[in-house]
Design an enzyme around this catalytic site. Structure first.
Site, PDB file in Angstrom:
ATOM      1  N   THR A   1      -1.824   5.619   1.615  1.00  0.00           N
ATOM      2  CA  THR A   1      -3.006   4.756   1.654  1.00  0.00           C
ATOM      3  C   THR A   1      -3.049   3.993   2.967  1.00  0.00           C
ATOM      4  OG1 THR A   1      -3.013   4.506  -0.750  1.00  0.00           O
ATOM      5  CG2 THR A   1      -4.213   2.861   0.516  1.00  0.00           C
TER       6      THR A   1
ATOM      7  N   LEU B   1       0.871  -1.161   0.000  1.00  0.00           N
ATOM      8  CA  LEU B   1       0.000   0.000   0.000  1.00  0.00           C
ATOM      9  C   LEU B   1       0.913   1.216   0.000  1.00  0.00           C
ATOM     10  CD1 LEU B   1      -2.726  -0.880   2.682  1.00  0.00           C
ATOM     11  CD2 LEU B   1      -2.955  -0.962   0.193  1.00  0.00           C
ATOM     12  N   ASP B   2       0.645   2.187  -0.868  1.00  0.00           N
ATOM     13  CA  ASP B   2       1.542   3.331  -0.898  1.00  0.00           C
ATOM     14  C   ASP B   2       1.464   4.094   0.420  1.00  0.00           C
ATOM     15  OD1 ASP B   2      -0.402   5.567  -1.058  1.00  0.00           O
ATOM     16  OD2 ASP B   2      -0.846   4.787  -3.048  1.00  0.00           O
ATOM     17  N   ARG B   3       2.407   4.978   0.626  1.00  0.00           N
ATOM     18  CA  ARG B   3       2.564   5.643   1.925  1.00  0.00           C
ATOM     19  C   ARG B   3       1.294   6.351   2.372  1.00  0.00           C
ATOM     20  NH1 ARG B   3       4.116  10.555   3.971  1.00  0.00           N
ATOM     21  NH2 ARG B   3       4.194  11.455   1.882  1.00  0.00           N
TER      22      ARG B   3
END
Length: 235
Positions: A105, A101-103
């Site tokens: 999210t 999960l990107d930072r």
């Protein structure tokens, strides 16, 4: 496997450090009897300073990742491993996130040290849908659901259209999106393709497994029943 290696592989220290724990009498059984490095005992009965050992290899967990944390062991800033017991980042086999999960999210993140399980989860053949909730910068126009479901939406820099995805409108700027594939920053890029911008993004479900009431920054170990739910194998 020898006890020294087993305990070291769980991240409690180097083999030399674990040997020192044995010499200091810090490693006992459940009854408080001191154990020695050459003893043969089950994982479940071992105690260090009176506390049970961390879960053995085969650990799989779900983490409620907050926004602002990176799925990495080495990046600068706050890392997902900061939310787990310190020893977990030193386990062997390594405890890895299942995808990323990107930072910015938040939401459901799976982690495991079981390589075969990791590959099964990420394999397209497992057909594990991912469900996200997005809060948007602009009001929905009304045509997004049809465009996302068309199977014809082509994202910038991609050469293959997206698989159909389902959009449920929860409010003028609030939507739930179900994906059947996983591409880089897919949800954010999908809304960008229809002229909108994702302000906050939260993953609430993977396969049959939901985040539920697990608090932000908290984690729990998954058991066989949870994995059956993940893969839709429950009755």
């Amino acid at each position: 496997m020898k006890l020294v290696k087993h305990i070291a592989n769980l991240g409690y220290g180097s083999r030399k450090q674990v040997q020192g724990m044995f010499r200091e009498g810090r490693i006992t059984d459940a009854e408080g009897e001191v154990l020695y490095a050459d003893d043969k005992v089950e994982h479940a009965v071992i105690r260090i300073d009176g506390e049970p050992l961390d879960p053995p290899p085969g650990l799989t967990l779900m983490l409620h990742k907050p926004a602002g944390y990176t799925c990495s062991t080495k990046d600068i800033g706050r890392l997902i491993y900061d939310l787990l017991p310190d020893r977990f980042r030193d386990r062997d086999p390594v405890l890895s996130s299942v995808g990323r999960l990107d930072r910015d999210t938040s939401g459901l993140l799976l982690m495991t040290d079981d390589g075969q399980l990791l590959h099964r989860i990420v394999s397209p053949r497992s057909k594990l849908d991912k469900v996200y909730e997005a809060h948007l910068a602009e009001d929905l126009r009304g045509d997004e659901a049809a465009r996302f479901a068309s199977g014809e939406l082509l994202l910038e820099s991609d050469d293959k259209p997206l698989l159909p995805a389902e959009l449920e409108v929860l409010g003028p700027r609030h939507a739930r999106l179900t994906l059947h594939e996983g591409r880089y920053h897919q949800v954010r890029r999908m809304f960008a393709a229809v002229g909108n911008h994702v302000q906050t993004l939260h993953r609430c479900k993977v396969g049959g497994l939901e985040l539920g009431d697990l608090g932000e920054g908290r984690w729990r170990q998954l058991d066989a029943g949870d994995l059956a739910t993940l893969f839709g194998e429950t009755d």
